[in-house]
Enzyme design. Structure first.
Site, mmCIF file in Angstrom:
data_model
loop_
_atom_site.group_PDB
_atom_site.id
_atom_site.type_symbol
_atom_site.label_atom_id
_atom_site.label_comp_id
_atom_site.label_asym_id
_atom_site.label_seq_id
_atom_site.Cartn_x
_atom_site.Cartn_y
_atom_site.Cartn_z
ATOM 1 N N LYS A 1 117.632 -40.056 49.948
ATOM 2 C CA LYS A 1 118.811 -39.314 49.490
ATOM 3 C C LYS A 1 119.340 -39.954 48.222
ATOM 4 C CE LYS A 1 123.089 -37.170 50.908
ATOM 5 N NZ LYS A 1 123.906 -36.753 52.059
ATOM 6 N N ASP B 1 130.374 -32.736 60.498
ATOM 7 C CA ASP B 1 129.867 -31.521 59.862
ATOM 8 C C ASP B 1 128.702 -30.921 60.660
ATOM 9 O OD1 ASP B 1 129.773 -29.526 58.012
ATOM 10 O OD2 ASP B 1 129.011 -30.743 56.363
ATOM 11 N N VAL C 1 118.246 -34.592 49.131
ATOM 12 C CA VAL C 1 117.321 -35.361 49.959
ATOM 13 C C VAL C 1 115.888 -34.938 49.625
ATOM 14 C CG1 VAL C 1 116.643 -35.977 52.308
ATOM 15 C CG2 VAL C 1 119.027 -35.456 51.799
ATOM 16 N N LEU D 1 113.855 -31.739 50.266
ATOM 17 C CA LEU D 1 114.023 -31.374 51.682
ATOM 18 C C LEU D 1 115.323 -30.618 51.912
ATOM 19 C CD1 LEU D 1 112.915 -34.620 53.552
ATOM 20 C CD2 LEU D 1 111.738 -32.423 53.574
ATOM 21 N N GLY D 2 116.351 -31.005 51.189
ATOM 22 C CA GLY D 2 117.631 -30.348 51.414
ATOM 23 C C GLY D 2 118.710 -30.955 50.550
ATOM 24 N N GLY E 1 122.814 -32.206 50.589
ATOM 25 C CA GLY E 1 124.069 -32.471 51.286
ATOM 26 C C GLY E 1 125.201 -32.433 50.288
ATOM 27 N N ALA E 2 126.411 -32.720 50.773
ATOM 28 C CA ALA E 2 127.558 -32.670 49.879
ATOM 29 C C ALA E 2 127.492 -33.790 48.842
ATOM 30 C CB ALA E 2 128.840 -32.772 50.682
ATOM 31 N N ASN E 3 126.910 -34.917 49.219
ATOM 32 C CA ASN E 3 126.931 -36.055 48.305
ATOM 33 C C ASN E 3 125.642 -36.278 47.527
ATOM 34 O OD1 ASN E 3 129.537 -36.629 49.119
ATOM 35 N ND2 ASN E 3 128.853 -37.976 50.771
ATOM 36 N N GLY E 4 124.659 -35.399 47.713
ATOM 37 C CA GLY E 4 123.420 -35.607 46.982
ATOM 38 C C GLY E 4 122.268 -34.796 47.531
#
Lengths: 241, 316
Positions: B53, B151, B38, B30-31, B33-36
């Site tokens: 995630k 963010d 999704v 799906l997408g 993020g900075a930490n992992g």
């Protein structure tokens, strides 16, 4: 918490090995992080290996980055190192309290509280970062970006709850045989500082190891900046706006 | 900020939790993020869709989980318990990947929708005022629980049917008074020399204003950011951009207040937005004259002036 953040684009070539110097820093409780600035893939393989080894010896992290990503990389390393330092300290306690030696060994329900403590301490603990900037000839076009990254880091640190200070050095110094020069003494606010590297005379040598030792010295004599004010000649007076 | 989480999970992969044995089948990415990353997943047996995630750093991911849990708790307290937000976070566990390492993951409610940019392209810019209003409401709710989203950007707003937005990726969510944990340069108040990175309501409202510029004037915003020196980046430049944009002109006053941190909180900002929204809705927008017509008018006016001038001069 004490950190040295070394920003360089190549290999040291004079004096004591930077890896040994970083190990010394680590031994006295200073973490050494290294950012390698690479733009046209102009860093030799040997340089990359050295950067990694300095960070490993200094108990810190290393990253290669392009000039335009410098600000983000500097902040990411600083933040990650703070969290890691706290995490190591907390993990020592974990063993006593919960019988687990790492956070990963704890079941997820129990992690929450531990991580909350880590986050809290990371935000509130006192932090000092000494920035050590390689100012050898090849770094010249990158110094603008370096200065911007330093200002950006200062802004982020200012926004923390805990007290934070930075100091800035460059190496080699301008005088012959000078390994390292203080550009900015410990401060929590650099918005009034006009220019960090005024009229730098670039020279060819890269005494990374001696420069790290110099910063360790600076950390240990807390009053360095005040005592040597006269000797830092014109550089300091430039900061008074 | 980057992660060292480079691998991906192909469709059909089963993610089984190490501690609680919850089992999920991967549908698609799906997408990121900075930490992992999704993924859209389906819980086995239950056949319900969730967003999962997965990251590489246990502390970073747990820290996000803590934020989500405490937001959910605070919301529940406010709404007197038993609210649907409690079910936002479904599961937290570890998964041993094909690389032999253990990766922490958490599972949350799947939000169906398009990113804000795509939504407006697909459904038309006329949805912008109402989506913006709803989004301000979401921010106000979060702020009232004591959190800054941090963010806020086009990619982190998903819009469902009828312009109902949801915030996704809470990696930057920060308790008021602390240093914002994650941000994106161009949306960042510090980057534009407009204030600190200390979490407060106006930090998000500043990002919200940049988000409006990003939606309507993305090219000029990118040019502006690239063309300025670090010390010349100011909120003035952004306000100027808003004032000279045909699409943003009607509420350039609102944007100005958000850019200068003049709203006391998101509720006040939402109320001001609503006033503007109604005005924009009731006054039928007369089609602005095309640029060529304005140009033609200027030219003919000039010709007329010259003619009169000549007439007067040549008159005996």
């Amino acid at each position: 918490m004490k950190q040295i953040l070394l920003v360089t684009d190549g290999c040291s070539n004079v004096g004591v090995s930077p890896v040994v110097a970083a190990a010394q820093a680590h031994a006295v409780g200073i973490t050494v992080n290294v950012v390698g600035v690479v733009d046209q893939g102009d860093i030799a393989e040997f340089g990359t290996a050295e950067i990694e080894e300095i960070a490993r010896a200094g108990g810190g992290l290393s990253r290669l980055t392009q000039t335009r990503q410098l600000s983000q990389t500097v902040q990411m390393l600083t933040r990650k190192t703070v969290v890691q330092t706290i995490q190591h300290a907390v993990q020592r306690e974990l063993k006593h309290v919960l019988g687990a030696s790492t956070i990963e060994e704890l079941p997820p329900e129990k992690r929450g509280e531990v991580v909350r403590v880590i986050d809290d301490l990371s935000e509130t603990s006192r932090l000092r970062v000494a920035l050590l900037i390689d100012a050898s000839a090849s770094m010249k076009p990158k110094l603008h970006a370096v200065e911007e990254a330093i200002r950006d880091l200062a802004l982020s640190l200012q926004s923390r709850q805990g007290g934070s200070e930075i100091a800035v050095f460059h190496f080699p110094g301008s005088a012959y045989g000078e390994d390292c020069k203080l550009d900015l003494d410990w401060t929590d606010n650099i918005s009034g500082v006009h220019s960090l590297f005024p009229r730098l005379q670039m020279r060819g040598t890269t005494p990374t190891g001696p420069a790290i030792l110099h910063v360790i010295d600076f950390y240990q004599k807390g009053d360095y900046g005040n005592r040597k004010n006269d000797e830092t000649d014109g550089m300091m007076s430039d900061y008074v706006v | 900020m980057t992660t060292s989480f480079e691998w991906t999970l192909p469709r059909g992969t089963i993610i089984r939790g190490k501690w609680k044995q919850g089992s999920y089948r991967v549908d698609r990415l799906l997408g990121e993020g900075a930490n992992g990353k999704v993924f859209l997943v389906e819980r086995e047996r239950e056949r319900m869709l969730y967003a999962l995630k997965i990251g590489s750093d246990t502390v970073d991911l747990q820290s996000e989980v803590n934020v989500l849990q405490s937001i959910a708790r605070q919301k529940q307290k406010r709404s007197g318990g038993g609210s649907r937000t409690g079910a936002f976070l479904v599961d937290v566990d570890d998964f041993r990947g094909s690389d032999g390492k253990e990766h922490p993951f958490y599972v949350m409610r799947y939000i169906k929708g398009l990113t804000l940019g795509d939504y407006l392209v697909r459904n038309g810019k006329e949805w912008f005022p109402v989506v913006g209003f709803n989004l301000l409401g979401k921010l106000a709710e979060l702020h009232e629980a004591g959190w800054t989203f941090g963010d806020l950007k086009v990619e982190n707003v998903l819009v469902g049917d009828y312009g109902r937005p949801e915030l996704v990726d809470y990696g930057g969510a920060t308790a008021f008074g602390k240093g914002v944990r994650q941000f994106t340069e161009i949306y960042d108040r510090g980057y534009w020399n407009a204030g600190t990175r200390t979490a407060d309501a106006s930090y998000d409202l500043f990002s919200f204003a940049v988000l409006c510029l990003q939606l309507h004037e993305s090219r000029r915003l990118a040019q502006l950011s690239a063309g300025l020196l670090p010390q010349t980046r100011t909120p003035d430049e952004l306000a100027k951009l808003a004032a000279t944009s045909a699409a943003l002109k009607p509420f350039s006053g609102w944007l100005r207040k958000a850019l200068y941190g003049e709203f006391a909180n998101a509720r006040e900002a939402a109320a001001a937005w609503q006033q503007w929204m109604h005005r924009a809705g009731t006054v039928p927008a007369s089609a602005p004259a095309p640029r060529w017509m304005k140009g033609l008018f200027a030219v003919s006016a000039a010709v007329l002036a010259t003619t009169i001038y000549w007439l007067l001069r040549s008159a005996p």
